[in-house]
Scaffold this motif. Sequence first.
Motif, PDB file in Angstrom:
ATOM      1  N   PRO A 102       3.660  18.180  63.626  1.00  0.00           N
ATOM      2  CA  PRO A 102       2.551  17.748  64.484  1.00  0.00           C
ATOM      3  C   PRO A 102       1.241  18.481  64.194  1.00  0.00           C
ATOM      4  O   PRO A 102       0.173  17.869  64.181  1.00  0.00           O
ATOM      5  CB  PRO A 102       3.066  18.054  65.893  1.00  0.00           C
ATOM      6  CG  PRO A 102       4.540  17.899  65.778  1.00  0.00           C
ATOM      7  CD  PRO A 102       4.878  18.452  64.411  1.00  0.00           C
ATOM      8  N   SER A 103       1.318  19.762  63.904  1.00  0.00           N
ATOM      9  CA  SER A 103       0.107  20.545  63.625  1.00  0.00           C
ATOM     10  C   SER A 103      -0.556  20.145  62.305  1.00  0.00           C
ATOM     11  O   SER A 103      -1.721  20.453  62.073  1.00  0.00           O
ATOM     12  CB  SER A 103       0.430  22.037  63.621  1.00  0.00           C
ATOM     13  OG  SER A 103       1.386  22.321  62.611  1.00  0.00           O
ATOM     14  N   VAL A 110       6.887  12.105  61.632  1.00  0.00           N
ATOM     15  CA  VAL A 110       6.484  13.305  62.362  1.00  0.00           C
ATOM     16  C   VAL A 110       7.751  14.134  62.592  1.00  0.00           C
ATOM     17  O   VAL A 110       8.605  13.766  63.405  1.00  0.00           O
ATOM     18  CB  VAL A 110       5.773  12.967  63.689  1.00  0.00           C
ATOM     19  CG1 VAL A 110       5.418  14.239  64.432  1.00  0.00           C
ATOM     20  CG2 VAL A 110       4.515  12.133  63.425  1.00  0.00           C
ATOM     21  N   ALA A 111       7.878  15.200  61.838  1.00  0.00           N
ATOM     22  CA  ALA A 111       9.071  16.039  61.882  1.00  0.00           C
ATOM     23  C   ALA A 111       9.234  16.666  63.267  1.00  0.00           C
ATOM     24  O   ALA A 111       8.309  17.273  63.789  1.00  0.00           O
ATOM     25  CB  ALA A 111       8.978  17.135  60.820  1.00  0.00           C
ATOM     26  N   GLY A 112      10.404  16.464  63.838  1.00  0.00           N
ATOM     27  CA  GLY A 112      10.683  17.027  65.158  1.00  0.00           C
ATOM     28  C   GLY A 112      10.255  16.159  66.316  1.00  0.00           C
ATOM     29  O   GLY A 112      10.549  16.467  67.462  1.00  0.00           O
ATOM     30  N   SER A 143       5.286  18.674  71.619  1.00  0.00           N
ATOM     31  CA  SER A 143       5.122  19.447  72.841  1.00  0.00           C
ATOM     32  C   SER A 143       5.277  20.947  72.589  1.00  0.00           C
ATOM     33  O   SER A 143       4.460  21.743  73.048  1.00  0.00           O
ATOM     34  CB  SER A 143       6.146  18.995  73.886  1.00  0.00           C
ATOM     35  OG  SER A 143       6.051  19.792  75.040  1.00  0.00           O
ATOM     36  N   SER A 144       6.304  21.338  71.862  1.00  0.00           N
ATOM     37  CA  SER A 144       6.579  22.766  71.689  1.00  0.00           C
ATOM     38  C   SER A 144       5.651  23.448  70.693  1.00  0.00           C
ATOM     39  O   SER A 144       5.359  24.635  70.826  1.00  0.00           O
ATOM     40  CB  SER A 144       8.038  22.983  71.283  1.00  0.00           C
ATOM     41  OG  SER A 144       8.289  22.456  70.005  1.00  0.00           O
ATOM     42  N   PRO A 148       1.415  21.727  74.497  1.00  0.00           N
ATOM     43  CA  PRO A 148       2.385  21.997  75.555  1.00  0.00           C
ATOM     44  C   PRO A 148       2.162  21.191  76.834  1.00  0.00           C
ATOM     45  O   PRO A 148       3.028  21.174  77.712  1.00  0.00           O
ATOM     46  CB  PRO A 148       2.237  23.490  75.825  1.00  0.00           C
ATOM     47  CG  PRO A 148       1.045  23.952  75.090  1.00  0.00           C
ATOM     48  CD  PRO A 148       0.654  22.891  74.117  1.00  0.00           C
ATOM     49  N   SER A 149       1.045  20.467  76.924  1.00  0.00           N
ATOM     50  CA  SER A 149       0.830  19.624  78.113  1.00  0.00           C
ATOM     51  C   SER A 149       1.687  18.359  78.061  1.00  0.00           C
ATOM     52  O   SER A 149       1.855  17.680  79.076  1.00  0.00           O
ATOM     53  CB  SER A 149      -0.653  19.244  78.263  1.00  0.00           C
ATOM     54  OG  SER A 149      -1.035  18.328  77.242  1.00  0.00           O
ATOM     55  N   VAL A 150       2.247  18.038  76.898  1.00  0.00           N
ATOM     56  CA  VAL A 150       3.136  16.884  76.762  1.00  0.00           C
ATOM     57  C   VAL A 150       4.508  17.306  77.290  1.00  0.00           C
ATOM     58  O   VAL A 150       5.097  18.276  76.795  1.00  0.00           O
ATOM     59  CB  VAL A 150       3.238  16.418  75.294  1.00  0.00           C
ATOM     60  CG1 VAL A 150       4.275  15.320  75.143  1.00  0.00           C
ATOM     61  CG2 VAL A 150       1.887  15.953  74.789  1.00  0.00           C
ATOM     62  N   PRO A 151       5.024  16.587  78.295  1.00  0.00           N
ATOM     63  CA  PRO A 151       6.325  16.965  78.868  1.00  0.00           C
ATOM     64  C   PRO A 151       7.451  16.868  77.838  1.00  0.00           C
ATOM     65  O   PRO A 151       7.446  15.999  76.970  1.00  0.00           O
ATOM     66  CB  PRO A 151       6.550  15.946  79.985  1.00  0.00           C
ATOM     67  CG  PRO A 151       5.220  15.353  80.254  1.00  0.00           C
ATOM     68  CD  PRO A 151       4.442  15.441  78.976  1.00  0.00           C
TER      69      PRO A 151
END
Length: 112
Positions: A7-8, A94-96, A102-103, A107-110
């Motif tokens: 994601p990053s 998108v790996a993961g 989120s992680s 982190p605002s994504v539940p």
Amino acid sequence: MIDQVRPSELADWFAHDASAQPVLLDVREPWEVQTASVVPQGFTLVAIPMNEIPARISELDPAQRIACLCHHGARSQRVAAFLAQNGFAEVANVAGGIDAWSSQHDPSVPRY
């Protein structure tokens, strides 16, 4: 071989081709998208459940860079491979999945 993008790293992967608006293709079920979703920033968010992709493939543009997203990365990997087999040249997974989003990224994504 399907690119695996954390994601990053997604913004950088999308930036490799500025000719068309990139797409984040969320292949999760509607209830999952309602539970946790990303905010589009520099890309278009398209939600099509995995099992509907073959019937709705015409809604996607093979000229766009498309990164596929699911919960942990397995469904999106299958969709990315399907798209690549059907003439989509710029496809990534998108790996993961949204869990990693989120992680590791937002982190605002539940998490669920």
